[in-house]
Scaffold this motif. Structure first.
Motif, PDB file in Angstrom:
ATOM      1  N   TYR A  92       0.939  -1.328  -0.121  1.00 39.54           N
ATOM      2  CA  TYR A  92       0.037  -0.097   0.050  1.00 39.54           C
ATOM      3  C   TYR A  92       0.701   1.135  -0.097  1.00 39.54           C
ATOM      4  CZ  TYR A  92      -3.890  -3.343   1.143  1.00 39.54           C
ATOM      5  OH  TYR A  92      -4.638  -4.357   1.231  1.00 39.54           O
ATOM      6  N   PRO A  93       0.257   2.299  -0.499  1.00 38.57           N
ATOM      7  CA  PRO A  93       1.060   3.498  -0.441  1.00 38.57           C
ATOM      8  C   PRO A  93       1.196   3.963   0.852  1.00 38.57           C
ATOM      9  CG  PRO A  93      -0.669   3.649  -2.081  1.00 38.57           C
ATOM     10  CD  PRO A  93      -0.931   2.561  -1.217  1.00 38.57           C
ATOM     11  N   GLN A  94       2.310   4.630   0.958  1.00 40.74           N
ATOM     12  CA  GLN A  94       2.831   5.381   2.224  1.00 40.74           C
ATOM     13  C   GLN A  94       1.692   6.003   2.950  1.00 40.74           C
ATOM     14  OE1 GLN A  94       5.457   4.657   4.094  1.00 40.74           O
ATOM     15  NE2 GLN A  94       5.464   6.321   5.824  1.00 40.74           N
ATOM     16  N   GLU A  95       0.803   6.796   2.402  1.00 39.71           N
ATOM     17  CA  GLU A  95      -0.283   7.724   2.908  1.00 39.71           C
ATOM     18  C   GLU A  95      -1.199   6.829   3.477  1.00 39.71           C
ATOM     19  OE1 GLU A  95       0.501   8.031  -0.604  1.00 39.71           O
ATOM     20  OE2 GLU A  95       2.096   9.753  -0.012  1.00 39.71           O
ATOM     21  N   CYS A 155      -0.628   0.695  20.100  1.00 35.17           N
ATOM     22  CA  CYS A 155      -0.750   1.260  18.744  1.00 35.17           C
ATOM     23  C   CYS A 155      -0.429   2.716  18.551  1.00 35.17           C
ATOM     24  CB  CYS A 155      -2.145   0.872  18.362  1.00 35.17           C
ATOM     25  SG  CYS A 155      -2.814  -0.813  18.160  1.00 35.17           S
ATOM     26  N   ILE A 156      -0.722   3.596  19.429  1.00 41.67           N
ATOM     27  CA  ILE A 156      -0.518   4.812  19.421  1.00 41.67           C
ATOM     28  C   ILE A 156       0.653   4.990  19.513  1.00 41.67           C
ATOM     29  CG2 ILE A 156      -0.982   5.465  21.937  1.00 41.67           C
ATOM     30  CD1 ILE A 156      -2.091   7.715  19.080  1.00 41.67           C
ATOM     31  N   ASN A 157       1.502   4.164  20.403  1.00 39.95           N
ATOM     32  CA  ASN A 157       2.957   4.666  20.503  1.00 39.95           C
ATOM     33  C   ASN A 157       3.611   4.217  19.011  1.00 39.95           C
ATOM     34  OD1 ASN A 157       3.277   5.447  23.109  1.00 39.95           O
ATOM     35  ND2 ASN A 157       3.176   3.489  23.826  1.00 39.95           N
ATOM     36  N   LEU A 158       3.230   3.004  18.474  1.00 35.43           N
ATOM     37  CA  LEU A 158       3.977   2.626  17.167  1.00 35.43           C
ATOM     38  C   LEU A 158       3.484   3.785  16.099  1.00 35.43           C
ATOM     39  CD1 LEU A 158       5.236   0.256  15.918  1.00 35.43           C
ATOM     40  CD2 LEU A 158       2.971  -0.458  15.386  1.00 35.43           C
ATOM     41  N   ALA A 159       2.483   4.218  16.143  1.00 28.92           N
ATOM     42  CA  ALA A 159       2.073   5.109  15.159  1.00 28.92           C
ATOM     43  C   ALA A 159       2.813   6.363  15.539  1.00 28.92           C
ATOM     44  CB  ALA A 159       0.553   5.586  15.134  1.00 28.92           C
ATOM     45  N   LEU A 160       3.130   7.074  16.547  1.00 28.67           N
ATOM     46  CA  LEU A 160       3.910   8.119  16.957  1.00 28.67           C
ATOM     47  C   LEU A 160       5.342   7.863  16.642  1.00 28.67           C
ATOM     48  CD1 LEU A 160       2.126   9.470  19.954  1.00 28.67           C
ATOM     49  CD2 LEU A 160       2.311  10.489  17.723  1.00 28.67           C
ATOM     50  N   GLU A 161       5.813   6.524  16.796  1.00 29.49           N
ATOM     51  CA  GLU A 161       7.105   6.065  16.626  1.00 29.49           C
ATOM     52  C   GLU A 161       7.514   6.347  15.068  1.00 29.49           C
ATOM     53  OE1 GLU A 161       9.093   1.984  16.766  1.00 29.49           O
ATOM     54  OE2 GLU A 161       8.534   2.793  18.863  1.00 29.49           O
ATOM     55  N   ARG A 162       6.479   5.988  14.163  1.00 27.29           N
ATOM     56  CA  ARG A 162       6.613   6.021  12.862  1.00 27.29           C
ATOM     57  C   ARG A 162       6.471   7.156  12.049  1.00 27.29           C
ATOM     58  NH1 ARG A 162       4.269  -0.143  10.708  1.00 27.29           N
ATOM     59  NH2 ARG A 162       5.467  -1.514  12.178  1.00 27.29           N
ATOM     60  N   TYR A 163       5.311   7.792  12.501  1.00 28.97           N
ATOM     61  CA  TYR A 163       4.735   9.103  11.748  1.00 28.97           C
ATOM     62  C   TYR A 163       4.982  10.326  12.624  1.00 28.97           C
ATOM     63  CZ  TYR A 163       3.303   5.256   8.787  1.00 28.97           C
ATOM     64  OH  TYR A 163       3.528   4.247   7.993  1.00 28.97           O
ATOM     65  N   GLU A 164       4.770  11.339  12.061  1.00 30.45           N
ATOM     66  CA  GLU A 164       4.823  12.756  12.681  1.00 30.45           C
ATOM     67  C   GLU A 164       3.416  13.048  13.517  1.00 30.45           C
ATOM     68  OE1 GLU A 164       3.076  13.279   8.734  1.00 30.45           O
ATOM     69  OE2 GLU A 164       4.829  12.586   9.272  1.00 30.45           O
ATOM     70  N   PRO A 165       3.790  13.563  14.714  1.00 36.16           N
ATOM     71  CA  PRO A 165       2.492  13.680  15.452  1.00 36.16           C
ATOM     72  C   PRO A 165       1.553  14.591  15.179  1.00 36.16           C
ATOM     73  CG  PRO A 165       4.458  13.778  16.835  1.00 36.16           C
ATOM     74  CD  PRO A 165       4.844  13.787  15.408  1.00 36.16           C
ATOM     75  N   LEU A 166       1.828  15.548  14.049  1.00 35.02           N
ATOM     76  CA  LEU A 166       0.772  16.608  13.434  1.00 35.02           C
ATOM     77  C   LEU A 166      -0.175  15.867  12.747  1.00 35.02           C
ATOM     78  CD1 LEU A 166       3.386  19.572  12.792  1.00 35.02           C
ATOM     79  CD2 LEU A 166       1.618  19.483  14.552  1.00 35.02           C
ATOM     80  N   PHE A 167       0.231  14.740  12.298  1.00 33.07           N
ATOM     81  CA  PHE A 167      -1.029  13.966  11.551  1.00 33.07           C
ATOM     82  C   PHE A 167      -1.592  12.973  12.169  1.00 33.07           C
ATOM     83  CE2 PHE A 167      -2.184  10.459   8.969  1.00 33.07           C
ATOM     84  CZ  PHE A 167      -3.079  11.182   7.957  1.00 33.07           C
ATOM     85  N   VAL A 168      -0.663  12.110  13.032  1.00 32.14           N
ATOM     86  CA  VAL A 168      -0.993  10.893  13.982  1.00 32.14           C
ATOM     87  C   VAL A 168      -2.345  11.680  14.995  1.00 32.14           C
ATOM     88  CG1 VAL A 168      -0.544   9.200  15.550  1.00 32.14           C
ATOM     89  CG2 VAL A 168       0.890   9.839  13.706  1.00 32.14           C
ATOM     90  N   VAL A 169      -2.032  12.380  15.770  1.00 37.49           N
ATOM     91  CA  VAL A 169      -2.850  13.081  16.660  1.00 37.49           C
ATOM     92  C   VAL A 169      -4.071  13.238  16.242  1.00 37.49           C
ATOM     93  CG1 VAL A 169      -3.265  14.527  18.778  1.00 37.49           C
ATOM     94  CG2 VAL A 169      -0.738  13.187  18.485  1.00 37.49           C
ATOM     95  N   PRO A 170      -4.304  14.074  15.417  1.00 39.01           N
ATOM     96  CA  PRO A 170      -5.703  14.573  14.820  1.00 39.01           C
ATOM     97  C   PRO A 170      -6.394  13.386  14.439  1.00 39.01           C
ATOM     98  CG  PRO A 170      -4.128  16.162  14.072  1.00 39.01           C
ATOM     99  CD  PRO A 170      -3.188  15.160  14.893  1.00 39.01           C
ATOM    100  N   VAL A 171      -5.884  12.542  13.736  1.00 43.84           N
ATOM    101  CA  VAL A 171      -6.414  11.600  13.155  1.00 43.84           C
ATOM    102  C   VAL A 171      -7.082  10.557  14.172  1.00 43.84           C
ATOM    103  CG1 VAL A 171      -6.344   9.322  11.537  1.00 43.84           C
ATOM    104  CG2 VAL A 171      -5.392  11.496  11.043  1.00 43.84           C
TER     105      VAL A 171
END
Length: 129
Positions: free
Chosen positions: A23-26, A82-98
């Protein structure tokens, strides 16, 4: 039971998308950002059920109530992972609002389906909601 099966299937699908290079990165970023919100909404409703059992002094009275407590703790731990994994891989400015939007949506839908929170609303109130 229907919502639990649906949420579990959706969580597995989101995890597969987030973990697959096909899948694409996005899409992977969006899936991994949504996953803790979905799990969190489910754990919020389970926590509400556990609190109601505690208030009735019925938490340790049956195997099913102990199962609810175990699943609640597992879901909360899964949400944190899951939230730690998401914050570890991607920027918080995207992860936190989603994450926050998904958490609100899944908590509302799960509560509405499981506890019937929206059963007493009129049509105009549904539309406003």
């Amino acid at each position: 039971v229907v919502y639990a099966c649906f949420a579990g299937s959706l969580a597995m699908a989101l995890y597969r998308v987030s973990d697959s290079e096909a899948y694409p990165q996005e899409h992977r970023r969006l899936a991994l950002s949504m996953l803790p919100g979905l799990v969190g909404g489910f754990s919020n409703v389970l926590a509400k059920g556990a609190v109601e059992l505690v208030s009735q002094h019925a938490l340790f009275s049956s195997v099913s109530s102990l199962f609810i407590l175990l699943v609640t703790m597992s879901a909360a731990g899964g949400q944190l992972r899951c939230i730690n994994l998401a914050l570890e891989r991607y920027e918080p400015l995207f992860v936190v609002p989603v994450y926050h939007a998904t958490l609100l949506l899944s908590s509302t839908l799960c509560g509405a389906l499981y506890y019937g929170d929206l059963d007493s609303l009129a049509i105009s109130q549904y539309l406003a909601f």
